[in-house]
Write an enzyme that holds these catalytic residues in place. Structure first.
Site, mmCIF file in Angstrom:
data_model
loop_
_atom_site.group_PDB
_atom_site.id
_atom_site.type_symbol
_atom_site.label_atom_id
_atom_site.label_comp_id
_atom_site.label_asym_id
_atom_site.label_seq_id
_atom_site.Cartn_x
_atom_site.Cartn_y
_atom_site.Cartn_z
ATOM 1 C CB VAL A 14 -1.670 1.278 -1.608
ATOM 2 C CG1 VAL A 14 -2.836 0.474 -2.115
ATOM 3 C CG2 VAL A 14 -0.442 0.996 -2.437
ATOM 4 C CG LEU A 16 5.973 5.678 1.943
ATOM 5 C CD1 LEU A 16 6.503 5.825 0.530
ATOM 6 C CD2 LEU A 16 6.541 6.780 2.813
ATOM 7 C CG HIS A 17 2.201 -0.308 -0.253
ATOM 8 N ND1 HIS A 17 2.304 -1.635 -0.623
ATOM 9 C CD2 HIS A 17 2.235 0.394 -1.397
ATOM 10 C CE1 HIS A 17 2.381 -1.716 -1.951
ATOM 11 N NE2 HIS A 17 2.334 -0.494 -2.430
ATOM 12 C CB ALA A 18 5.686 -3.295 1.067
ATOM 13 C CB SER A 21 8.407 1.732 2.090
ATOM 14 O OG SER A 21 7.260 2.382 2.539
#
Length: 93
Positions: A14, A16-18, A21
């Protein structure tokens, strides 16, 4: 003091999501050096220690993250960040 640079390809499904990050900023904060993150070798650059700014890059899968660091532990910081991305943000201790 010279500024060091490195880059790594995001393979995370997905991007660099939550979760990735958070791992990236947490790792960046472990170093004294100033660390910036960009999606191109010329920037624009964001503070790699800011979760809000890192998530705002919305880096998709298969994009390259560019890092630049300046400070006493810049080389170690870049090595650690590139390893984190290359190993696909593993769940570790």
């Amino acid at each position: 003091m010279n500024r060091l640079r490195a880059s790594a390809l995001i393979r995370h499904e997905v991007g660099l999501h939550a979760r990735p990050s958070v791992k990236l900023t947490k790792l960046a904060k472990a170093f004294e050096s100033k660390i910036d993150l960009g999606l191109s070798p010329d920037g624009p650059w964001v503070d790699a220690k800011s979760i809000v700014k890192v998530m705002a890059t919305k880096a998709p899968k298969d994009s390259t993250l560019y890092f630049r660091a300046e400070g006493s532990d810049a080389e170690a910081a870049l090595d650690a960040l590139v390893t984190l991305v290359n190993e696909d943000f593993p769940d570790g201790p």
